[in-house]
Scaffold this active site. Structure first.
Site, PDB file in Angstrom:
ATOM      1  N   TRP A 161       0.694  -0.720  -0.241  1.00 14.78           N
ATOM      2  CA  TRP A 161       0.205  -0.747  -0.302  1.00 14.78           C
ATOM      3  C   TRP A 161       0.758   1.520  -0.308  1.00 14.78           C
ATOM      4  O   TRP A 161       1.662   1.586   0.429  1.00 14.78           O
ATOM      5  CB  TRP A 161      -0.855   0.171   1.775  1.00 14.78           C
ATOM      6  CG  TRP A 161      -1.332   1.071   0.598  1.00 14.78           C
ATOM      7  CD1 TRP A 161      -3.083   1.445   0.370  1.00 14.78           C
ATOM      8  CD2 TRP A 161      -1.059   2.706   2.161  1.00 14.78           C
ATOM      9  NE1 TRP A 161      -3.397   2.805   0.622  1.00 14.78           N
ATOM     10  CE2 TRP A 161      -2.541   3.298   1.782  1.00 14.78           C
ATOM     11  CE3 TRP A 161      -0.299   2.852   2.999  1.00 14.78           C
ATOM     12  CZ2 TRP A 161      -2.523   5.019   2.789  1.00 14.78           C
ATOM     13  CZ3 TRP A 161      -0.869   3.731   3.680  1.00 14.78           C
ATOM     14  CH2 TRP A 161      -1.748   4.240   3.483  1.00 14.78           C
ATOM     15  N   ASP A 171     -15.293  11.969  -2.826  1.00 16.92           N
ATOM     16  CA  ASP A 171     -15.016  10.819  -2.457  1.00 16.92           C
ATOM     17  C   ASP A 171     -16.035  10.657  -0.842  1.00 16.92           C
ATOM     18  O   ASP A 171     -16.835  10.492  -0.904  1.00 16.92           O
ATOM     19  CB  ASP A 171     -13.937  11.540  -2.351  1.00 16.92           C
ATOM     20  CG  ASP A 171     -12.584   9.284  -2.432  1.00 16.92           C
ATOM     21  OD1 ASP A 171     -12.845   9.044  -1.458  1.00 16.92           O
ATOM     22  OD2 ASP A 171     -11.877   9.476  -3.335  1.00 16.92           O
ATOM     23  N   TRP A 182     -14.745   3.062  -7.905  1.00 12.41           N
ATOM     24  CA  TRP A 182     -15.120   2.145  -6.875  1.00 12.41           C
ATOM     25  C   TRP A 182     -14.515   1.538  -6.469  1.00 12.41           C
ATOM     26  O   TRP A 182     -12.739   0.947  -6.698  1.00 12.41           O
ATOM     27  CB  TRP A 182     -15.440   0.459  -9.034  1.00 12.41           C
ATOM     28  CG  TRP A 182     -15.963   0.158  -7.716  1.00 12.41           C
ATOM     29  CD1 TRP A 182     -15.243  -1.173  -7.545  1.00 12.41           C
ATOM     30  CD2 TRP A 182     -17.413  -0.957  -8.451  1.00 12.41           C
ATOM     31  NE1 TRP A 182     -16.133  -2.315  -6.908  1.00 12.41           N
ATOM     32  CE2 TRP A 182     -17.050  -2.562  -7.630  1.00 12.41           C
ATOM     33  CE3 TRP A 182     -18.905  -0.538  -8.754  1.00 12.41           C
ATOM     34  CZ2 TRP A 182     -18.757  -2.718  -8.153  1.00 12.41           C
ATOM     35  CZ3 TRP A 182     -19.521  -1.009  -8.926  1.00 12.41           C
ATOM     36  CH2 TRP A 182     -19.717  -2.684  -8.449  1.00 12.41           C
ATOM     37  N   ASP A 183     -14.307   1.486  -4.907  1.00 11.79           N
ATOM     38  CA  ASP A 183     -12.975   1.280  -4.480  1.00 11.79           C
ATOM     39  C   ASP A 183     -13.002   0.126  -3.844  1.00 11.79           C
ATOM     40  O   ASP A 183     -14.760  -0.669  -3.817  1.00 11.79           O
ATOM     41  CB  ASP A 183     -13.429   2.577  -3.030  1.00 11.79           C
ATOM     42  CG  ASP A 183     -11.988   2.807  -2.350  1.00 11.79           C
ATOM     43  OD1 ASP A 183     -10.804   2.378  -2.687  1.00 11.79           O
ATOM     44  OD2 ASP A 183     -11.759   3.494  -1.603  1.00 11.79           O
ATOM     45  N   CYS A 241     -10.212   1.471  -7.875  1.00 16.23           N
ATOM     46  CA  CYS A 241      -9.239   1.970  -7.145  1.00 16.23           C
ATOM     47  C   CYS A 241      -9.456   0.257  -6.075  1.00 16.23           C
ATOM     48  O   CYS A 241     -10.990  -0.127  -5.547  1.00 16.23           O
ATOM     49  CB  CYS A 241     -10.013   3.391  -6.452  1.00 16.23           C
ATOM     50  SG  CYS A 241      -8.913   3.275  -4.681  1.00 16.23           S
ATOM     51  N   ASP A 246      -2.394   5.218  -3.259  1.00 21.11           N
ATOM     52  CA  ASP A 246      -2.727   6.056  -2.567  1.00 21.11           C
ATOM     53  C   ASP A 246      -1.348   7.088  -2.029  1.00 21.11           C
ATOM     54  O   ASP A 246      -1.915   8.560  -1.293  1.00 21.11           O
ATOM     55  CB  ASP A 246      -3.980   5.618  -1.510  1.00 21.11           C
ATOM     56  CG  ASP A 246      -4.121   5.684  -1.557  1.00 21.11           C
ATOM     57  OD1 ASP A 246      -5.846   5.860  -2.323  1.00 21.11           O
ATOM     58  OD2 ASP A 246      -5.058   4.951  -0.308  1.00 21.11           O
TER      59      ASP A 246
HETATM   60  C1  DGJ Z   1      -8.854   4.809  -0.425  1.00 26.63           C
HETATM   61  C2  DGJ Z   1      -8.592   4.965  -1.609  1.00 26.63           C
HETATM   62  O1  DGJ Z   1      -7.478   4.720  -1.920  1.00 26.63           O
HETATM   63  C3  DGJ Z   1      -8.713   6.350  -1.538  1.00 26.63           C
HETATM   64  O2  DGJ Z   1      -8.356   7.712  -2.338  1.00 26.63           O
HETATM   65  C4  DGJ Z   1      -9.727   7.283  -1.178  1.00 26.63           C
HETATM   66  O3  DGJ Z   1     -10.739   6.549  -2.009  1.00 26.63           O
HETATM   67  C5  DGJ Z   1     -10.314   5.838   0.369  1.00 26.63           C
HETATM   68  N1  DGJ Z   1     -10.289   4.949  -0.238  1.00 26.63           N
HETATM   69  C6  DGJ Z   1     -11.703   6.820   0.916  1.00 26.63           C
HETATM   70  O4  DGJ Z   1     -11.855   5.210   1.799  1.00 26.63           O
END
Ligand code: DGJ
Length: 720
Positions: free
Chosen positions: A199, A366, A477-478, A517, A539
């Protein structure tokens, strides 16, 4: 039978792209023998390969007593199975009811199809192939039938492979491992380039020299993952960006994957890639089939820049689909690093007003917009707007944003649930958990069980309603947790469920821009790119770190696929202070946007952003769709239709030489930056290299972490 790209003579198959050739034949016993994957061979070279006889060595196992020269362990093959003498790593393993894992797949037939063959399951597949070769093999004892599909993309010099195993017998068989492709090469002096990290530290390049033994690159996190991107490159030791041979491998898949390179005792190196076999067991009843994800293979003898260019064109032309294929991407502003969870009607309105005034085109709300979502402990699973933060509803916010002339987009994490949510309270059985065990959490959340139909329907219904209610034109879409211990086949079924959902949503909203994402770059893969033309790469928005990540991602993926934003300084992840221009010059070599509270900037900084956006809009077709080059000194270089953009990064006192590529030596180019005119230079001079300071008519870099983007524009004259 002769088609334009697939040739067959006496069961010798040649698959030809514009610059490459893939050759295999069926042996006298019916096994597919791999002969060559590389440049197009002359007839004499082909004859030489065909005349090779591999024989047996010492104590190796003979396939059949009728032939004392035929030993599978010493044959280059198109796949490897157990039980008949091939003792290398198998690419396909089954287990029958009586405990046997022997499989002897022998040629039955072949067919050439026009175009691509779609999957029967929900796995996405590349599209627009010129032709596809289907070969069929059968095991005489179990009745297991293997179909291998080879699709040919002539212009991109790509060949894809995937396979389907069908249980043609009466008894159930258990499938334990099934790779998308495998081949045995005689190439020597190989170096394996893989990309991984974790990460906020994605896309580190590792180079391993292949010696004896097995080298593995795999993910067991449920994602394609930031630990190990599924794409990799095998190159010859002396290959560099501009010259030499290289083979690229990737998978159209977003889940647990596995690639291995094994140098065996007899001069063959076996390469295979597919779904991670660990913990994987799929029972196939009579007539049931299993389909692998598609593997993508690419070869060049023109260096790594050329390999990357072929991959980029393949992704842009045959993976990305829908409305945003080849279409200019809007400049966005994202609220995450601007406000994190603390979003509300007022701060969004202020940010939107400023963003629109600067020329930004898409506003992305977001995380933090729904009920109880004040941090990452609660609310996931529910789709109800937080009325405290948005007393007039989100539709009002979205409409106000559109009134300002911007598109509206919103963040969701539809695959996850927090135990503190209405959904979990009503349907705890929707969450993935193991019976009798306490659940394990990542970012306080559980996966929704996408292997269950009712869960997939819940997600589809709610996401579609949200898009419809807000007229959203963009979705981020996370997915923010890794999988823990679910079995391999469950993890695969989950990914199939995800693809089914994405297929339906993108089908219902064809003009939707989806950005995938997963805690940054955990799903930066070809599977997701079939639905989302761009994916958030990391991130970590620190430009210095991003330069490495974007550069390395560029070996396999095009700039248009890499979500990249200019954010605040000091950077929120690293604390590093950088000039606004450096953040801009880095992010424009990605799917570009901003992610900071614009209202905290000074008027001068906002003016700088206004100018940046004007500059970017003028040249964005080159930034987004130009051909990319990694050059000796310049970090990023793109060229299209006689215009090149070139980012150079340095530090105070630096005066690096700038080298251009692919210009016409005798043509003249007007050189400028985003802030100044530099003069006119010939293509030849620019390609031979000009010091950055000379182009800028003075000292090159004065500030720490300084940078510049040059534009070289061909001057068209009337001279013929
Ligand atoms: C993880 C994503 O990578 C970020 O850009 C952001 O959207 C956060 N989640 C939000 O919780």
């Amino acid at each position: 039978m002769t088609f334009s790209h697939i040739f067959e003579t006496n069961l010798l198959f040649e698959l030809k792209t514009d610059h490459t050739s893939y050759l295999f034949r069926i042996t006298r016993f019916g096994h597919p023998e791999h002969l060559h994957y590389g440049r197009i061979l002359s007839d004499a070279e082909k004859e030489e390969i065909l005349a090779r006889d591999h024989g047996t060595f010492g104590n190796t196992i003979l396939y059949d007593t009728e032939d004392d020269k035929y030993c599978l362990d010493n044959q280059p093959l198109e796949y490897g199975t157990e039980g008949r003498g091939d003792l290398r790593e198998p690419s396909l393993i089954i287990r029958t009811k009586d405990g046997s894992s022997t499989l002897d797949l022998l040629y039955v037939s072949h067919t050439v199809h026009k175009g691509t063959i779609p999957m029967k399951c929900s796995l996405p597949v590349s599209y627009g192939a010129a032709e596809t070769l289907e070969t069929v093999y059968r095991d005489p004892v179990t009745g297991a039938e293997l179909k291998e599909y080879y699709s040919v993309y002539p212009k991109e010099d790509v060949i894809t492979r995937r396979c389907v195993l069908t249980n043609g017998g009466d008894e159930e068989i258990s499938l334990r491992k099934m790779m998308s492709f495998s081949l045995d090469t005689t190439e020597k002096d190989l170096v394996w380039m893989t990309f991984g990290g974790h990460w906020a530290n994605e896309m580190n390049l590792t180079e391993r020299e292949i010696r004896a033994g097995t080298y593995v690159h795999s993910s067991r996190t449920g994602f394609s993952s930031s630990y190990a991107n599924p794409g990799s490159i095998l190159r010859k030791k002396d290959t560099n960006d501009r010259a030499g041979e290289a083979w690229g491998i990737n998978l159209v898949y977003s889940g647990n994957h596995y690639t291995s390179v094994s140098a065996g005792p007899f001069g063959f190196t076996r390469i295979m890639s597919g779904i991670l076999p660990e913990n994987f067991e799929q029972n196939l009843a009579a007539d049931e089939s299993f389909e692998t994800p598609e593997a993508v293979l690419c070869y060049t003898d023109q260096g790594l820049n050329d390999l990357s260019d072929r991959f980029h064109r393949f992704v842009v032309n045959h993976i990305v689909r829908g409305y945003y294929k080849g279409r200019i991407r809007p400049i966005l502003i994202n609220s995450w690093e601007s406000f994190y969870f603390d979003v509300n009607e007022k701060n969004l309105a202020e940010l939107a007003k400023t963003a629109a005034g600067l020329g930004i085109e898409l506003f992305v709300l977001d995380d933090g917009w729904f009920k109880n979502r004040n941090d990452d402990h609660a609310g996931l699973g529910d789709y109800e707007t937080d009325a405290r933060k948005f007393p007039h509803g989100l539709k009002t916010v979205a409409d106000q944003i559109r009134d300002l002339g911007m598109m509206f987009g919103i963040w969701i994490e539809p695959e996850a649930v927090n135990p503190d949510s209405d959904l979990y309270r009503a349907h705890p059985e929707y969450a993935m958990a193991e019976k009798d065990r306490k659940p394990v959490f990542g970012r306080n959340e559980l996966h929704l069980d996408l292997t269950k139909k009712e869960v997939r329907e819940y997600i589809k219904e709610n996401v579609c309603r949200l898009i419809q209610d807000l007229d959203a034109e963009y979705i981020k879409w996370d997915m923010n947790r890794q999988m823990s211990v679910y079995t391999g086949e469950k993890a695969h079924a989950y990914i199939l469920g995800l693809y089914e959902i994405l297929e339906e949503i993108t089908g219902r909203f064809p003009k939707l821009l989806l950005e995938s994402c997963a805690s940054g770059g955990n799903r930066f893969d070809l599977g997701m790119l079939c639905y989302s033309p761009q994916a958030w790469l990391s991130d970590n928005t620190d430009p210095i770190e991003r330069q490495r990540m974007q550069r390395n991602a560029g070996y396999l993926y095009p700039v248009s696929a890499m979500g990249a934003h200019a954010s605040a300084s000091p950077n929120h992840q690293t604390g590093r202070v950088t000039p606004l221009s450096t953040r801009f010059h880095t992010a424009v070599f990605g799917a570009f946007g901003y992610e900071l509270d614009l209202n905290r900037l000074s008027e001068e900084e906002r003016e700088e952003i206004r100018a940046e956006i004007r500059f970017y809009k003028k040249y964005r077709a080159v930034f987004q769709w130009g051909r990319s080059f990694r050059l000796a000194k310049n970090e990023f270089y793109k060229i299209r239709d006689g215009i090149a953009v070139c980012a150079v990064f340095g530090s105070a006192g630096d005066n690096p030489t700038v080298y251009a590529a692919e210009l016409e030596p005798d043509a003249e180019y007007r050189v400028s930056t985003d802030t100044e005119e530099c003069g006119v230079f010939t293509g030849k001079d620019l390609m031979n290299g000009v010091p950055c300071g000379t182009l800028r008519k003075g000292e090159a870099f004065t500030k720490k972490d300084d940078s510049v983007v040059f534009v070289f524009e061909k001057i068209f004259t009337d001279k013929v």
